[in-house]
Design a protein around this motif. Sequence first.
Motif, mmCIF file in Angstrom:
data_model
loop_
_atom_site.group_PDB
_atom_site.id
_atom_site.type_symbol
_atom_site.label_atom_id
_atom_site.label_comp_id
_atom_site.label_asym_id
_atom_site.label_seq_id
_atom_site.Cartn_x
_atom_site.Cartn_y
_atom_site.Cartn_z
ATOM 1 N N LEU A 122 -41.384 -53.793 13.358
ATOM 2 C CA LEU A 122 -41.626 -54.518 12.113
ATOM 3 C C LEU A 122 -43.055 -54.337 11.608
ATOM 4 N N GLY A 123 -43.817 -53.471 12.286
ATOM 5 C CA GLY A 123 -45.196 -53.261 11.870
ATOM 6 C C GLY A 123 -46.138 -54.381 12.264
ATOM 7 N N ILE A 124 -45.768 -55.133 13.301
ATOM 8 C CA ILE A 124 -46.652 -56.196 13.789
ATOM 9 C C ILE A 124 -47.539 -55.622 14.890
ATOM 10 N N PRO A 125 -48.853 -55.560 14.691
ATOM 11 C CA PRO A 125 -49.728 -55.017 15.737
ATOM 12 C C PRO A 125 -49.745 -55.926 16.963
ATOM 13 N N TYR A 126 -49.980 -55.329 18.129
ATOM 14 C CA TYR A 126 -49.905 -56.096 19.369
ATOM 15 C C TYR A 126 -50.891 -57.259 19.390
ATOM 16 N N GLU A 127 -52.048 -57.068 18.766
ATOM 17 C CA GLU A 127 -53.041 -58.146 18.767
ATOM 18 C C GLU A 127 -52.587 -59.353 17.928
ATOM 19 N N ALA A 128 -51.557 -59.165 17.087
ATOM 20 C CA ALA A 128 -51.017 -60.276 16.299
ATOM 21 C C ALA A 128 -49.916 -61.027 17.039
ATOM 22 N N LEU A 129 -49.567 -60.540 18.232
ATOM 23 C CA LEU A 129 -48.559 -61.208 19.051
ATOM 24 C C LEU A 129 -49.227 -62.040 20.136
ATOM 25 N N LEU A 130 -48.676 -63.217 20.370
ATOM 26 C CA LEU A 130 -49.151 -64.086 21.444
ATOM 27 C C LEU A 130 -48.053 -64.131 22.491
ATOM 28 N N PRO A 131 -48.130 -63.253 23.512
ATOM 29 C CA PRO A 131 -46.994 -63.065 24.435
ATOM 30 C C PRO A 131 -46.719 -64.281 25.317
ATOM 31 N N TYR A 132 -45.441 -64.529 25.523
ATOM 32 C CA TYR A 132 -44.969 -65.490 26.520
ATOM 33 C C TYR A 132 -44.169 -64.655 27.516
ATOM 34 N N GLY A 133 -44.854 -64.056 28.477
ATOM 35 C CA GLY A 133 -44.199 -63.120 29.370
ATOM 36 C C GLY A 133 -44.091 -61.760 28.707
ATOM 37 N N HIS A 134 -43.125 -60.952 29.161
ATOM 38 C CA HIS A 134 -42.997 -59.582 28.676
ATOM 39 C C HIS A 134 -42.017 -59.431 27.524
ATOM 40 N N ASP A 135 -41.140 -60.447 27.315
ATOM 41 C CA ASP A 135 -40.036 -60.244 26.387
ATOM 42 C C ASP A 135 -39.960 -61.255 25.251
ATOM 43 N N LYS A 136 -40.984 -62.036 25.060
ATOM 44 C CA LYS A 136 -41.023 -62.960 23.931
ATOM 45 C C LYS A 136 -42.478 -63.224 23.552
ATOM 46 N N ALA A 137 -42.683 -63.495 22.287
ATOM 47 C CA ALA A 137 -44.048 -63.731 21.803
ATOM 48 C C ALA A 137 -44.002 -64.547 20.527
ATOM 49 N N LYS A 138 -45.101 -65.229 20.249
ATOM 50 C CA LYS A 138 -45.285 -65.864 18.953
ATOM 51 C C LYS A 138 -46.077 -64.918 18.045
ATOM 52 N N VAL A 139 -45.824 -65.031 16.744
ATOM 53 C CA VAL A 139 -46.522 -64.207 15.762
ATOM 54 C C VAL A 139 -47.637 -65.053 15.163
ATOM 55 N N SER A 140 -48.848 -64.518 15.157
ATOM 56 C CA SER A 140 -50.019 -65.308 14.774
ATOM 57 C C SER A 140 -50.005 -65.661 13.290
ATOM 58 N N GLN A 141 -50.559 -66.824 12.982
ATOM 59 C CA GLN A 141 -50.652 -67.272 11.595
ATOM 60 C C GLN A 141 -51.531 -66.329 10.779
ATOM 61 N N GLU A 142 -52.561 -65.758 11.418
ATOM 62 C CA GLU A 142 -53.448 -64.832 10.700
ATOM 63 C C GLU A 142 -52.667 -63.625 10.194
ATOM 64 N N PHE A 143 -51.796 -63.083 11.041
ATOM 65 C CA PHE A 143 -50.997 -61.939 10.608
ATOM 66 C C PHE A 143 -50.032 -62.355 9.501
ATOM 67 N N ILE A 144 -49.408 -63.503 9.662
ATOM 68 C CA ILE A 144 -48.475 -63.985 8.638
ATOM 69 C C ILE A 144 -49.185 -64.114 7.292
ATOM 70 N N ASN A 145 -50.400 -64.658 7.316
ATOM 71 C CA ASN A 145 -51.173 -64.788 6.076
ATOM 72 C C ASN A 145 -51.455 -63.424 5.443
ATOM 73 N N SER A 146 -51.636 -62.417 6.288
ATOM 74 C CA SER A 146 -52.056 -61.094 5.801
ATOM 75 C C SER A 146 -50.951 -60.325 5.084
ATOM 76 N N VAL A 147 -49.687 -60.745 5.223
ATOM 77 C CA VAL A 147 -48.584 -59.985 4.618
ATOM 78 C C VAL A 147 -47.966 -60.702 3.415
ATOM 79 N N GLN A 148 -48.604 -61.767 2.970
ATOM 80 C CA GLN A 148 -48.002 -62.566 1.905
ATOM 81 C C GLN A 148 -47.938 -61.865 0.559
#
Length: 560
Positions: A27-53
Amino acid sequence: MAVVHMTDIDIARGASKKPIREIGEKLGIPYEALLPYGHDKAKVSQEFINSVQDRGNGGLILVTAINPTPAGEGKTTTTVGLGDGLNRIGKKAAICIREASLGPNFGMKGGAAGGGHAQVVPMEEMNLHFTGDFHAITTAHNLLAAIIDNHIYWGNELGIDIRRVVWRRVMDMNDRALRQINASLGGVANGFPRETGFDITVASEVMAILCLSKDLADLQNRLGDMIVAYRRDKSPVYARDLKADGAMTVLLRDAMQPNLVQTLENNPAFVHGGPFANIAHGCNSVIATTTALKLADYVVTEAGFGADLGAEKFFDIKCRKAGLKPAVAVIVATVRAMKMNGGVTKDALGAEDVAAVKRGCPNLGRHIANVKGFGVPVVVAINHFHSDAQAEIQAVRDYVAEQGAEAILCRHWAEGSEGAVDLATKVVQLAESGQAEFAPLYPDDMPLFEKIETIAKRIYYADKVLADKKIRDQLHEWEQQGYGNLPICMAKTQYSFTTDPNMRGAPVNHSVPIREVRLAAGAGFIVAICGEIMTMPGLPRKPAAEAIRLSETGEVEGLF
């Protein structure tokens, strides 16, 4: 040789998952915009969300269904299958679904991640604690409850009438013993005794607010708008009057960020939020849906229960408030459910009965007409069961064709994306045709009781709404206070167009009794409670929890 039946959890456990970093890259989400919870799930940072509006939106596809039956419909399974199918035919698609509540998981229903070869994984974590969002919502809600009682204890400066505290407590479990309780017993040191109770976490207004807020500032503003009690003169006391909104926002900061996971076929899925589809609007979060729309060609999402509840609220509450314009709606049905609507009992569903299918189809027809009434083109997905007879399938197809739509047989449960290619192709065709002319059912400025009547008559085909003078006066009072532009959130049984859960099919000329109305000022809707709707479910005679355990190898057994 005997055929070995694999359960959903067996299939999920055998999945070849990719690292969440690779799912984000799709989806074009850079790894630094992901907040991993283990290896198979992550939250997407608000900063990245703001950047694609500033990006344009992809096409929004709603998956809804007929009224649920014990035969099973497979709405989430179809949502996942369609998302995988769209990716299979070369479209960049993302899925948006709700998180699972522990109450139903350990009670009746089991998991909420799809089924068969159309699932979202990690299935076990999603159906248990996941990333802790529900715990955060529970804690924030109960912090406010504690602050209210503490304020009263220390002198009650705001003049709260303890007989009119409307903020209850919540927990994410089915427990009928907590529906009504007496609190603050035990003497002076424990405060002022009063009657209160618990709701399930998914019924909390905090849950609804998190799912309708566009960012943290909006979240805090909505939390502050919540009415928690009334004074003796019946003037409202808000959460911000108690200075609770800031601390609640802190507790919800991480929970506000959408969760990214994957399907069995390694396609991206956002799983975020989970408001009760009876007492609230039953859709995943606005922030997850709107973010996905900025990143994908198509976003497939679902709404709770049948189209009379879930789709109506998706259109009239979520789309209205978030400015969304759905391109296509998919209505999920099964031959088995048509037979149940036609009067066949669950234990007789395996026998071919074309006549019963035809008798049951008007329920599906009602939903098709209702969804079309919002200006959204419709396609019907027949979720295939191995016991379906060809003549039964054809009867559904013929009926749907008479309603001006097409019914497509889907085998995603057994075949994954390959079994949903026809559905995906049709969805793209409808979306690209530009047929959608979405409009909510009623305007913002329609009087509140007329909004209730409009839903009851146009969606439920009722001939009247029964509400005593007290309820009508309350609605008028809210209009005088500036809440008249809010949409209505109908709380009624999911099993019927009526308020009687046993009345299947497509009944007409019935009445809708309104037992109570509630103002969810923070979430931004008025709840109209019809019939006997519970905000705290109970466990069944044999809870699903009885079969859930750890195996000798430490794996979860019995969870779906």
